[in-house]
Design a protein around this motif. Sequence first.
Motif, PDB file in Angstrom:
ATOM      1  N   GLY A  64       0.823  -1.211   0.000  1.00 43.25           N
ATOM      2  CA  GLY A  64       0.000   0.000   0.000  1.00 43.25           C
ATOM      3  C   GLY A  64       0.851   1.252   0.000  1.00 43.25           C
ATOM      4  O   GLY A  64       0.588   2.205  -0.742  1.00 43.25           O
ATOM      5  N   ARG A  65       1.909   1.217   0.814  1.00 49.55           N
ATOM      6  CA  ARG A  65       2.779   2.393   0.901  1.00 49.55           C
ATOM      7  C   ARG A  65       3.453   2.677  -0.445  1.00 49.55           C
ATOM      8  O   ARG A  65       3.495   3.820  -0.910  1.00 49.55           O
ATOM      9  N   ALA A  66       3.954   1.625  -1.087  1.00 50.09           N
ATOM     10  CA  ALA A  66       4.642   1.804  -2.378  1.00 50.09           C
ATOM     11  C   ALA A  66       3.674   2.404  -3.409  1.00 50.09           C
ATOM     12  O   ALA A  66       4.040   3.317  -4.161  1.00 50.09           O
ATOM     13  N   ALA A  67       2.440   1.906  -3.428  1.00 56.91           N
ATOM     14  CA  ALA A  67       1.469   2.429  -4.405  1.00 56.91           C
ATOM     15  C   ALA A  67       1.072   3.858  -4.065  1.00 56.91           C
ATOM     16  O   ALA A  67       0.833   4.671  -4.957  1.00 56.91           O
ATOM     17  N   MET A  68       1.031   4.162  -2.788  1.00 55.48           N
ATOM     18  CA  MET A  68       0.675   5.531  -2.404  1.00 55.48           C
ATOM     19  C   MET A  68       1.764   6.507  -2.843  1.00 55.48           C
ATOM     20  O   MET A  68       1.477   7.614  -3.310  1.00 55.48           O
ATOM     21  N   HIS A  88      -5.988  -0.557 -10.097  1.00 50.25           N
ATOM     22  CA  HIS A  88      -7.369  -1.060 -10.095  1.00 50.25           C
ATOM     23  C   HIS A  88      -7.514  -2.248 -11.052  1.00 50.25           C
ATOM     24  O   HIS A  88      -8.075  -3.278 -10.718  1.00 50.25           O
ATOM     25  N   GLN A  89      -6.969  -2.042 -12.257  1.00 44.95           N
ATOM     26  CA  GLN A  89      -7.114  -3.072 -13.288  1.00 44.95           C
ATOM     27  C   GLN A  89      -6.374  -4.342 -12.894  1.00 44.95           C
ATOM     28  O   GLN A  89      -6.860  -5.453 -13.110  1.00 44.95           O
ATOM     29  N   SER A  90      -5.202  -4.150 -12.317  1.00 42.02           N
ATOM     30  CA  SER A  90      -4.399  -5.302 -11.922  1.00 42.02           C
ATOM     31  C   SER A  90      -5.119  -6.095 -10.820  1.00 42.02           C
ATOM     32  O   SER A  90      -5.169  -7.332 -10.854  1.00 42.02           O
ATOM     33  N   LEU A  91      -5.704  -5.389  -9.870  1.00 39.73           N
ATOM     34  CA  LEU A  91      -6.443  -6.061  -8.806  1.00 39.73           C
ATOM     35  C   LEU A  91      -7.659  -6.800  -9.372  1.00 39.73           C
ATOM     36  O   LEU A  91      -7.951  -7.936  -8.986  1.00 39.73           O
ATOM     37  N   GLY A 244     -12.906  -2.040   0.385  1.00 42.70           N
ATOM     38  CA  GLY A 244     -13.473  -2.154  -0.947  1.00 42.70           C
ATOM     39  C   GLY A 244     -14.133  -3.511  -1.116  1.00 42.70           C
ATOM     40  O   GLY A 244     -14.187  -4.312  -0.180  1.00 42.70           O
ATOM     41  N   ALA A 245     -14.651  -3.748  -2.321  1.00 45.65           N
ATOM     42  CA  ALA A 245     -15.361  -4.999  -2.590  1.00 45.65           C
ATOM     43  C   ALA A 245     -15.360  -5.242  -4.081  1.00 45.65           C
ATOM     44  O   ALA A 245     -14.863  -4.414  -4.855  1.00 45.65           O
ATOM     45  N   TYR A 246     -15.911  -6.386  -4.481  1.00 48.82           N
ATOM     46  CA  TYR A 246     -15.940  -6.689  -5.913  1.00 48.82           C
ATOM     47  C   TYR A 246     -17.128  -7.566  -6.240  1.00 48.82           C
ATOM     48  O   TYR A 246     -17.685  -8.243  -5.380  1.00 48.82           O
ATOM     49  N   VAL A 247     -17.490  -7.524  -7.508  1.00 50.98           N
ATOM     50  CA  VAL A 247     -18.454  -8.471  -8.054  1.00 50.98           C
ATOM     51  C   VAL A 247     -17.703  -9.296  -9.082  1.00 50.98           C
ATOM     52  O   VAL A 247     -17.075  -8.740  -9.995  1.00 50.98           O
ATOM     53  N   ALA A 248     -17.737 -10.617  -8.923  1.00 48.65           N
ATOM     54  CA  ALA A 248     -17.089 -11.511  -9.873  1.00 48.65           C
ATOM     55  C   ALA A 248     -18.161 -12.222 -10.677  1.00 48.65           C
ATOM     56  O   ALA A 248     -19.198 -12.610 -10.135  1.00 48.65           O
ATOM     57  N   GLY A 249     -17.922 -12.365 -11.963  1.00 48.82           N
ATOM     58  CA  GLY A 249     -18.907 -13.015 -12.835  1.00 48.82           C
ATOM     59  C   GLY A 249     -18.426 -12.950 -14.272  1.00 48.82           C
ATOM     60  O   GLY A 249     -17.220 -12.975 -14.541  1.00 48.82           O
ATOM     61  N   SER A 250     -19.379 -12.824 -15.176  1.00 53.25           N
ATOM     62  CA  SER A 250     -19.010 -12.825 -16.594  1.00 53.25           C
ATOM     63  C   SER A 250     -18.471 -11.450 -17.019  1.00 53.25           C
ATOM     64  O   SER A 250     -18.649 -10.443 -16.317  1.00 53.25           O
ATOM     65  N   GLU A 251     -17.853 -11.444 -18.194  1.00 52.15           N
ATOM     66  CA  GLU A 251     -17.362 -10.187 -18.768  1.00 52.15           C
ATOM     67  C   GLU A 251     -18.524  -9.229 -19.032  1.00 52.15           C
ATOM     68  O   GLU A 251     -18.419  -8.014 -18.789  1.00 52.15           O
ATOM     69  N   ALA A 273      -3.647   2.933  -3.662  1.00 58.77           N
ATOM     70  CA  ALA A 273      -2.895   2.283  -2.583  1.00 58.77           C
ATOM     71  C   ALA A 273      -3.709   1.155  -1.952  1.00 58.77           C
ATOM     72  O   ALA A 273      -3.172   0.100  -1.603  1.00 58.77           O
ATOM     73  N   VAL A 274      -4.997   1.378  -1.825  1.00 57.44           N
ATOM     74  CA  VAL A 274      -5.875   0.354  -1.248  1.00 57.44           C
ATOM     75  C   VAL A 274      -5.937  -0.858  -2.181  1.00 57.44           C
ATOM     76  O   VAL A 274      -5.920  -2.011  -1.741  1.00 57.44           O
ATOM     77  N   CYS A 275      -5.981  -0.576  -3.490  1.00 54.10           N
ATOM     78  CA  CYS A 275      -6.025  -1.667  -4.471  1.00 54.10           C
ATOM     79  C   CYS A 275      -4.742  -2.485  -4.424  1.00 54.10           C
ATOM     80  O   CYS A 275      -4.772  -3.720  -4.432  1.00 54.10           O
ATOM     81  N   ALA A 276      -3.598  -1.804  -4.367  1.00 55.98           N
ATOM     82  CA  ALA A 276      -2.319  -2.519  -4.358  1.00 55.98           C
ATOM     83  C   ALA A 276      -2.174  -3.336  -3.077  1.00 55.98           C
ATOM     84  O   ALA A 276      -1.696  -4.479  -3.099  1.00 55.98           O
ATOM     85  N   ALA A 277      -2.610  -2.768  -1.962  1.00 54.35           N
ATOM     86  CA  ALA A 277      -2.558  -3.510  -0.693  1.00 54.35           C
ATOM     87  C   ALA A 277      -3.444  -4.748  -0.782  1.00 54.35           C
ATOM     88  O   ALA A 277      -3.051  -5.846  -0.366  1.00 54.35           O
TER      89      ALA A 277
END
Length: 398
Positions: A64-68, A88-91, A244-251, A273-277
């Motif tokens: 997180g620190r590195a991304a911040m 974001h995309q990587s996460l 944070g949160a996510y929805v996983a499913g189809s494209e 930073a939150v995404c990288a953490a």
Amino acid sequence: MSGLVDGWAKETLSSLEARHLKRSLEPLESPVGARVRIAGRELLNFSSNDYLGLANDPDVVDAGRAAMLRHGVGSGASRLVVGDTTAHQSLERALAKFEGTEAAVLFNSGYAANLGALSALFGPGDVLFSDALNHASLIDGCRLSRAQVVVYPHRDVETLEALVRAHPGQRRAVVTDTVFSMDGDRAPLAAISQVCARHGLALVVDEAHATGVLGSLGRGLGELEGVTVDVHVGTLSKAVGCFGAYVAGSEALRELLINRARSLVFSTALPAAVCAAAERALGKLQDPVVRARLHQRIGQLAAGLGLPADSAVFSVVLGEADVALAASARLREAGFLVKAIRPPTVPEGTSRLRVSVSAAHEVGDVERLISAMGFLGGAVASPHPDPLPTGTRKVEWA
Ligand SMILES: *Cc1c(COP(=O)(O)O)cnc(C)c1O
């Protein structure tokens, strides 16, 4: 200033107070962990959802620190404007891989994910079948969608199927927590999924308390029961230890949510930073050793309390709010943080101690808690409704 609002606030607050339902904030002076410091006092913490102890993990903090340092603190806009980053995309790619789905899309919280997904997917003319003990964010998401909402009794698949037969509609779905947040019990997911298949319904699940806890890969109850779902909501705020949160499913689902989920479209993106953490934490969560440690603690606590080992959440239902508060206060005096949970978080008359265990706890921590909870005894005589949710039991103490 008219003083009107002040008057309204005081009126509501004193009514809450009279019913032992007023709540207050308690600032931690430490990171959240097996031990926390509140008002200068160290307590053994059995109230957080940081089930794997990742919230203050040095590697996660470093990521997180590195991304911040690279991206700054704020994201500056919603994702569709200029708030999207490579982090974001990587996460999202890591989450889709973790869940074994085509795609995943981030939301700013589990609450926002449920509101956004349900209201983007469903509308008037549709029917949502919702477990009576679903999390507030699913309830609110169902309401916001303006679909017809049919509440079925907790975990009751037979009644669910009868209700499905009786309620036709355009698009229909069953909506359920997989691990219920305040009871710690599990939805009968395989049976529910069969009902969905028989009658042509979609299955929407919220794995908030199962992600990182259940399944050999840590995907949750769906993995454990071999059930594939249409919409899988997971949070990054519980076992993942971040936010944070996510929805996983189809494209196509991902594309739809990016276009139509109002809590995504009209809200500033999560900080990079939150995404990288979270991505780092997701890597650590997949280490089976950490999860095995959690399951040892779950087994130990389940045996000690005489409750099923369904999840990291244990619910000791005590009945009235003041009784639960008194039990929590007694544990606090003994050095344990076990919060009382009261309405409207749980139904009237089912106030309780909600105990959550973590891989960060030592065997001795759990042993001490079990013995400290001895005063609750096994005697059963308290006045609360039957049937109690499974995974809970009645207790009363002198
Ligand atoms: C905690 C929880 C949420 C909300 O997630 P946040 O990321 O804390 O907003 C949603 N659903 C369930 C079942 C939960 O327990």
